[in-house]
Write a protein that holds these residues in place. Structure first.
Motif, PDB file in Angstrom:
ATOM      1  N   GLY A  70      57.923  11.211  50.638  1.00  0.00           N
ATOM      2  CA  GLY A  70      57.013  10.600  49.321  1.00  0.00           C
ATOM      3  C   GLY A  70      56.125  11.422  48.460  1.00  0.00           C
ATOM      4  N   VAL A  71      55.910  12.748  48.783  1.00  0.00           N
ATOM      5  CA  VAL A  71      55.179  13.544  48.202  1.00  0.00           C
ATOM      6  C   VAL A  71      55.956  14.576  47.350  1.00  0.00           C
ATOM      7  N   PRO A  72      55.632  15.032  46.449  1.00  0.00           N
ATOM      8  CA  PRO A  72      56.315  16.097  45.656  1.00  0.00           C
ATOM      9  C   PRO A  72      56.203  17.432  46.352  1.00  0.00           C
ATOM     10  N   PHE A  73      57.448  18.177  46.140  1.00  0.00           N
ATOM     11  CA  PHE A  73      57.641  19.277  46.691  1.00  0.00           C
ATOM     12  C   PHE A  73      56.549  20.550  45.924  1.00  0.00           C
ATOM     13  N   GLY A  74      56.315  20.217  44.703  1.00  0.00           N
ATOM     14  CA  GLY A  74      55.388  21.081  44.265  1.00  0.00           C
ATOM     15  C   GLY A  74      53.974  20.998  44.725  1.00  0.00           C
ATOM     16  N   GLY A  75      53.625  20.112  45.146  1.00  0.00           N
ATOM     17  CA  GLY A  75      52.287  19.766  46.159  1.00  0.00           C
ATOM     18  C   GLY A  75      52.275  20.628  47.281  1.00  0.00           C
ATOM     19  N   TRP A  76      53.330  20.492  48.035  1.00  0.00           N
ATOM     20  CA  TRP A  76      53.454  21.032  49.243  1.00  0.00           C
ATOM     21  C   TRP A  76      53.639  22.621  49.042  1.00  0.00           C
ATOM     22  N   LEU A  77      54.344  23.284  48.123  1.00  0.00           N
ATOM     23  CA  LEU A  77      54.194  24.711  47.780  1.00  0.00           C
ATOM     24  C   LEU A  77      52.796  25.075  47.441  1.00  0.00           C
ATOM     25  N   PHE A  78      52.173  24.324  46.746  1.00  0.00           N
ATOM     26  CA  PHE A  78      50.698  24.703  46.322  1.00  0.00           C
ATOM     27  C   PHE A  78      49.544  24.707  47.395  1.00  0.00           C
ATOM     28  N   ARG A  79      49.897  23.735  48.294  1.00  0.00           N
ATOM     29  CA  ARG A  79      49.153  23.784  49.602  1.00  0.00           C
ATOM     30  C   ARG A  79      49.401  25.159  50.146  1.00  0.00           C
ATOM     31  N   LEU A  80      50.553  25.570  50.188  1.00  0.00           N
ATOM     32  CA  LEU A  80      50.506  27.018  50.899  1.00  0.00           C
ATOM     33  C   LEU A  80      49.836  27.858  50.140  1.00  0.00           C
ATOM     34  N   ALA A  81      49.953  28.046  48.850  1.00  0.00           N
ATOM     35  CA  ALA A  81      49.361  28.809  48.037  1.00  0.00           C
ATOM     36  C   ALA A  81      47.985  28.693  48.290  1.00  0.00           C
ATOM     37  N   ARG A  82      47.163  27.443  48.049  1.00  0.00           N
ATOM     38  CA  ARG A  82      45.734  27.309  48.122  1.00  0.00           C
ATOM     39  C   ARG A  82      45.450  27.865  49.574  1.00  0.00           C
ATOM     40  N   ASN A  83      46.290  27.660  50.726  1.00  0.00           N
ATOM     41  CA  ASN A  83      45.700  28.178  52.062  1.00  0.00           C
ATOM     42  C   ASN A  83      45.829  29.561  51.849  1.00  0.00           C
ATOM     43  N   LEU A 141      44.421  24.005  39.148  1.00  0.00           N
ATOM     44  CA  LEU A 141      45.720  23.498  39.777  1.00  0.00           C
ATOM     45  C   LEU A 141      46.491  22.751  38.580  1.00  0.00           C
ATOM     46  N   ARG A 142      45.693  21.936  37.802  1.00  0.00           N
ATOM     47  CA  ARG A 142      46.150  21.048  36.635  1.00  0.00           C
ATOM     48  C   ARG A 142      46.450  21.886  35.470  1.00  0.00           C
ATOM     49  N   PHE A 143      45.397  22.688  35.036  1.00  0.00           N
ATOM     50  CA  PHE A 143      45.770  23.616  33.756  1.00  0.00           C
ATOM     51  C   PHE A 143      46.162  24.911  33.930  1.00  0.00           C
ATOM     52  N   PHE A 144      45.897  25.923  34.865  1.00  0.00           N
ATOM     53  CA  PHE A 144      46.300  26.989  34.896  1.00  0.00           C
ATOM     54  C   PHE A 144      47.639  27.088  35.755  1.00  0.00           C
ATOM     55  N   ALA A 145      47.986  26.162  36.824  1.00  0.00           N
ATOM     56  CA  ALA A 145      49.156  26.313  37.434  1.00  0.00           C
ATOM     57  C   ALA A 145      50.098  25.095  36.724  1.00  0.00           C
ATOM     58  N   THR A 152      48.785  18.004  42.402  1.00  0.00           N
ATOM     59  CA  THR A 152      47.504  18.452  42.685  1.00  0.00           C
ATOM     60  C   THR A 152      46.887  17.782  44.013  1.00  0.00           C
ATOM     61  N   ALA A 153      47.069  16.392  43.761  1.00  0.00           N
ATOM     62  CA  ALA A 153      46.522  15.720  45.001  1.00  0.00           C
ATOM     63  C   ALA A 153      47.088  16.139  46.452  1.00  0.00           C
ATOM     64  N   GLU A 154      48.368  16.301  46.331  1.00  0.00           N
ATOM     65  CA  GLU A 154      48.973  16.894  47.362  1.00  0.00           C
ATOM     66  C   GLU A 154      48.606  18.315  47.805  1.00  0.00           C
ATOM     67  N   ALA A 155      48.407  18.956  46.971  1.00  0.00           N
ATOM     68  CA  ALA A 155      48.093  20.427  47.282  1.00  0.00           C
ATOM     69  C   ALA A 155      46.580  20.501  47.708  1.00  0.00           C
ATOM     70  N   GLY A 161      44.110   9.471  42.692  1.00  0.00           N
ATOM     71  CA  GLY A 161      42.797   8.699  42.053  1.00  0.00           C
ATOM     72  C   GLY A 161      41.756   9.866  42.087  1.00  0.00           C
ATOM     73  N   THR A 162      41.365  10.145  43.299  1.00  0.00           N
ATOM     74  CA  THR A 162      40.369  11.221  43.419  1.00  0.00           C
ATOM     75  C   THR A 162      40.443  12.325  42.557  1.00  0.00           C
ATOM     76  N   VAL A 163      41.795  12.877  42.429  1.00  0.00           N
ATOM     77  CA  VAL A 163      41.810  14.136  41.842  1.00  0.00           C
ATOM     78  C   VAL A 163      41.506  13.706  40.264  1.00  0.00           C
ATOM     79  N   ARG A 164      42.151  12.410  39.719  1.00  0.00           N
ATOM     80  CA  ARG A 164      41.923  12.224  38.354  1.00  0.00           C
ATOM     81  C   ARG A 164      40.452  11.947  38.017  1.00  0.00           C
ATOM     82  N   GLY A 165      39.751  11.624  38.926  1.00  0.00           N
ATOM     83  CA  GLY A 165      38.137  11.438  38.758  1.00  0.00           C
ATOM     84  C   GLY A 165      37.686  12.828  38.930  1.00  0.00           C
ATOM     85  N   LEU A 166      38.055  13.730  39.586  1.00  0.00           N
ATOM     86  CA  LEU A 166      37.423  15.051  39.582  1.00  0.00           C
ATOM     87  C   LEU A 166      37.839  15.710  38.251  1.00  0.00           C
TER      88      LEU A 166
END
Length: 201
Positions: A70-83, A141-145, A152-155, A161-166
């Motif tokens: 149920g999570v987007p592939f892009g979020g999974w990929l960007f978690r790899l990038a973040r790590n 993550l939201r604007f550069f990537a 973004t939340a997944e990454a 909701g936390t991401v939108r607040g940030l």
């Protein structure tokens, strides 16, 4: 090539089954956003290029074990990038330079335009430095990537909701720092690097 979520899911399933052409299309779709995100976090463009390649190698290796859940592939990929960025910064102690993010976009600009862009970059860089680490990463993550709030939340391993607040607090802080709040405030033309339009989950 523009892909929607369903198209990406089909390519991911094909790539998991060993279809190298499908993985090549995934690479084409995500390469620029991944590079843009990494370049906003590390000092040298050459390091950003190396890390981007590393991320896709890791993704290819991990793809057989990938489960959507149920999570987007892009979020999974960007978690790899973040790590990958976290590991790099820990070992190299690098700091981001916004110049590396837009260097290619302004490769043929004249001296006057470069000077204006550099002034704008200095202002944006100073404003970003005043954000918390989580706010800054959300903006990157939201604007550069160009990720959606859901990706973004997944990454970042957070709730959407936390991401939108940030994001909301970060943009409010940037507007104050750049002097674009209030009816009579000067509104500088800050040309941030923006990806192609895409749907936001």
């Amino acid at each position: 090539m523009t892909l929607n979520d369903a198209g990406i899911d089909r390519l991911v399933n094909d790539a998991r089954a060993g279809d190298t052409w499908a993985f090549g299309l995934i690479f084409d779709h995500y390469h620029e956003p991944v590079y843009r995100y990494i370049a906003s976090r590390v000092h040298r463009p050459s390091d950003a290029e190396d890390l981007t390649q590393h991320v896709f190698v890791k993704a290819l290796e991990a793809l057989p074990r990938y489960e959507a859940r149920g999570v987007p592939f892009g979020g999974w990929l960007f978690r790899l990038a973040r790590n990958a960025v976290i590991d790099h910064v820990r070992t190299r102690h690098d700091h981001a330079e916004l110049d590396s993010v837009i260097a290619r976009a302004h490769g043929e600009a004249g001296p006057d335009e470069i000077a204006v862009v550099r002034q704008e970059l200095d202002a944006v860089g100073s404003a970003l430095a005043g954000l918390t680490d989580e706010q800054r990463e959300t903006i990157e993550l939201r604007f550069f990537a160009g990720l959606s709030a859901r990706e973004t939340a997944e990454a970042m391993g957070k709730q959407e909701g936390t991401v939108r607040g940030l994001q909301f607090r970060a943009i409010a802080a940037l507007r104050r720092e750049l002097g674009i709040d209030g009816p009579h405030a000067e509104r500088p033309d800050i040309r941030m690097p923006r990806p192609a339009a895409r749907s936001d989950g």
